[in-house]
Design a protein around this motif. Sequence first.
Motif, PDB file in Angstrom:
ATOM      1  N   UNK A  86      -6.268   6.285  -2.139  1.00 12.75           N
ATOM      2  CA  UNK A  86      -7.430   6.926  -2.910  1.00 12.75           C
ATOM      3  C   UNK A  86      -7.972   5.953  -4.184  1.00 12.75           C
ATOM      4  N   UNK A  87      -6.976   5.315  -4.667  1.00 10.98           N
ATOM      5  CA  UNK A  87      -7.543   4.242  -5.639  1.00 10.98           C
ATOM      6  C   UNK A  87      -8.385   3.136  -4.986  1.00 10.98           C
ATOM      7  N   UNK A  88      -7.903   2.682  -3.952  1.00 14.43           N
ATOM      8  CA  UNK A  88      -8.603   1.630  -3.060  1.00 14.43           C
ATOM      9  C   UNK A  88     -10.096   1.878  -2.751  1.00 14.43           C
ATOM     10  N   UNK A  89     -10.190   3.328  -2.345  1.00 13.01           N
ATOM     11  CA  UNK A  89     -11.486   3.765  -2.366  1.00 13.01           C
ATOM     12  C   UNK A  89     -12.596   3.509  -3.467  1.00 13.01           C
ATOM     13  N   UNK A  90     -11.982   3.440  -4.779  1.00  9.00           N
ATOM     14  CA  UNK A  90     -12.976   3.268  -6.006  1.00  9.00           C
ATOM     15  C   UNK A  90     -12.805   1.856  -6.342  1.00  9.00           C
ATOM     16  N   UNK A  91     -11.986   1.070  -5.635  1.00 12.53           N
ATOM     17  CA  UNK A  91     -12.012  -0.361  -5.954  1.00 12.53           C
ATOM     18  C   UNK A  91     -13.275  -1.380  -5.451  1.00 12.53           C
ATOM     19  N   UNK A  93      -6.513  -4.649   1.783  1.00 13.85           N
ATOM     20  CA  UNK A  93      -5.937  -3.840   1.418  1.00 13.85           C
ATOM     21  C   UNK A  93      -5.382  -2.537   2.402  1.00 13.85           C
ATOM     22  N   UNK A  94      -6.344  -2.169   3.224  1.00 15.32           N
ATOM     23  CA  UNK A  94      -6.088  -0.913   3.867  1.00 15.32           C
ATOM     24  C   UNK A  94      -5.319  -0.935   5.011  1.00 15.32           C
ATOM     25  N   UNK A  95      -4.768  -2.292   5.725  1.00 20.00           N
ATOM     26  CA  UNK A  95      -3.817  -1.965   6.790  1.00 20.00           C
ATOM     27  C   UNK A  95      -2.573  -1.745   6.033  1.00 20.00           C
ATOM     28  N   UNK A  96      -2.155  -2.280   5.026  1.00 22.76           N
ATOM     29  CA  UNK A  96      -0.799  -1.993   4.475  1.00 22.76           C
ATOM     30  C   UNK A  96      -0.770  -0.468   3.881  1.00 22.76           C
ATOM     31  N   UNK A  97      -1.860  -0.237   3.022  1.00 23.02           N
ATOM     32  CA  UNK A  97      -1.916   1.284   2.678  1.00 23.02           C
ATOM     33  C   UNK A  97      -2.002   2.248   3.540  1.00 23.02           C
ATOM     34  N   UNK A 145      -5.632   4.012  11.868  1.00 21.62           N
ATOM     35  CA  UNK A 145      -6.616   3.407  10.891  1.00 21.62           C
ATOM     36  C   UNK A 145      -5.922   2.093  10.480  1.00 21.62           C
ATOM     37  N   UNK A 146      -4.473   1.835  10.354  1.00 23.99           N
ATOM     38  CA  UNK A 146      -4.056   0.681   9.561  1.00 23.99           C
ATOM     39  C   UNK A 146      -4.531  -0.254  10.865  1.00 23.99           C
ATOM     40  N   UNK A 147      -4.275   0.057  12.091  1.00 22.38           N
ATOM     41  CA  UNK A 147      -4.514  -1.045  13.252  1.00 22.38           C
ATOM     42  C   UNK A 147      -5.916  -1.561  13.241  1.00 22.38           C
ATOM     43  N   UNK A 148      -6.840  -0.460  13.023  1.00 20.35           N
ATOM     44  CA  UNK A 148      -8.417  -0.691  12.979  1.00 20.35           C
ATOM     45  C   UNK A 148      -8.833  -1.622  11.794  1.00 20.35           C
ATOM     46  N   UNK A 149      -8.027  -1.512  10.720  1.00 12.54           N
ATOM     47  CA  UNK A 149      -8.262  -2.202   9.580  1.00 12.54           C
ATOM     48  C   UNK A 149      -7.855  -3.751   9.743  1.00 12.54           C
ATOM     49  N   UNK A 150      -6.857  -4.040  10.636  1.00  8.19           N
ATOM     50  CA  UNK A 150      -6.226  -5.428  10.697  1.00  8.19           C
ATOM     51  C   UNK A 150      -7.088  -6.377  10.766  1.00  8.19           C
ATOM     52  N   UNK A 151      -8.357  -6.357  11.266  1.00  7.35           N
ATOM     53  CA  UNK A 151      -9.482  -7.410  11.593  1.00  7.35           C
ATOM     54  C   UNK A 151      -9.494  -7.965  10.063  1.00  7.35           C
ATOM     55  N   UNK A 157       0.796 -11.236   9.822  1.00  8.76           N
ATOM     56  CA  UNK A 157       1.815 -10.858  10.965  1.00  8.76           C
ATOM     57  C   UNK A 157       2.636  -9.537  10.554  1.00  8.76           C
ATOM     58  N   UNK A 158       3.171  -9.580   9.189  1.00 12.59           N
ATOM     59  CA  UNK A 158       4.098  -8.628   8.789  1.00 12.59           C
ATOM     60  C   UNK A 158       3.592  -7.516   8.842  1.00 12.59           C
ATOM     61  N   UNK A 159       2.335  -7.044   8.458  1.00 12.09           N
ATOM     62  CA  UNK A 159       1.614  -5.900   8.591  1.00 12.09           C
ATOM     63  C   UNK A 159       1.577  -5.469  10.102  1.00 12.09           C
ATOM     64  N   UNK A 160       0.916  -6.423  10.789  1.00 12.53           N
ATOM     65  CA  UNK A 160       0.727  -6.210  12.213  1.00 12.53           C
ATOM     66  C   UNK A 160       2.078  -5.730  12.976  1.00 12.53           C
ATOM     67  N   UNK A 161       3.225  -6.578  12.431  1.00 12.02           N
ATOM     68  CA  UNK A 161       4.617  -6.058  13.100  1.00 12.02           C
ATOM     69  C   UNK A 161       5.051  -4.695  12.872  1.00 12.02           C
TER      70      UNK A 161
END
Length: 170
Positions: A76-81, A98-102, A125-131, A140-144
């Motif tokens: 939620x905070x990321x949406x305001x950042x 930030x979004x893939x990890x969140x 959503x995480x996968x879509x944000x990986x771009x 690579x850590x987040x994609x893994x």
Amino acid sequence: MDRPDAVMARIAQGQERAVAGDREGARRIFEEVWDALQGSGDIAPDPLHVVTLAHYMADVQTDPAEELRWDLRALDAADSLTDDRAKEHHSSLSVAGFYPSLHLNVAAARHALGQSAEARHHLDRAAQCCEHLADDGYGRMIRGGIARLRAELDATVGPPGQSGRRAQHR
């Protein structure tokens, strides 16, 4: 760090404790920072401070419901950042990164709570944000992590649209 920030420095101290295995010590520091951020309630806390603190606070929770609460607070905070605010802290930061990890963290917490449909939603959503992630160690850590959680979800509840296939839990 491009711009000194006492709150981010204190959050970093808590994260150092967490990485060293002192989850309780980290949680105490994070609670102290959270209380200070809440202040009198007259001024909204800086979204960068909230997203960072909540992201790390989730990792030191022992209760999956509390972990999810903090993960959702970070999301939620990321949406305001804004990118401008993130770049004030460090020139390499962008909110989109930030979004893939969140979303991955929300998905993992939802999965731990048995909320498979919601977990899949956030995992997608995480996968879509990986771009927005670089092809570096962090990316690579987040994609893994996304791939591992997807495999775990598929093994325990089956792919979307498929029912009845259930793997043995550990």
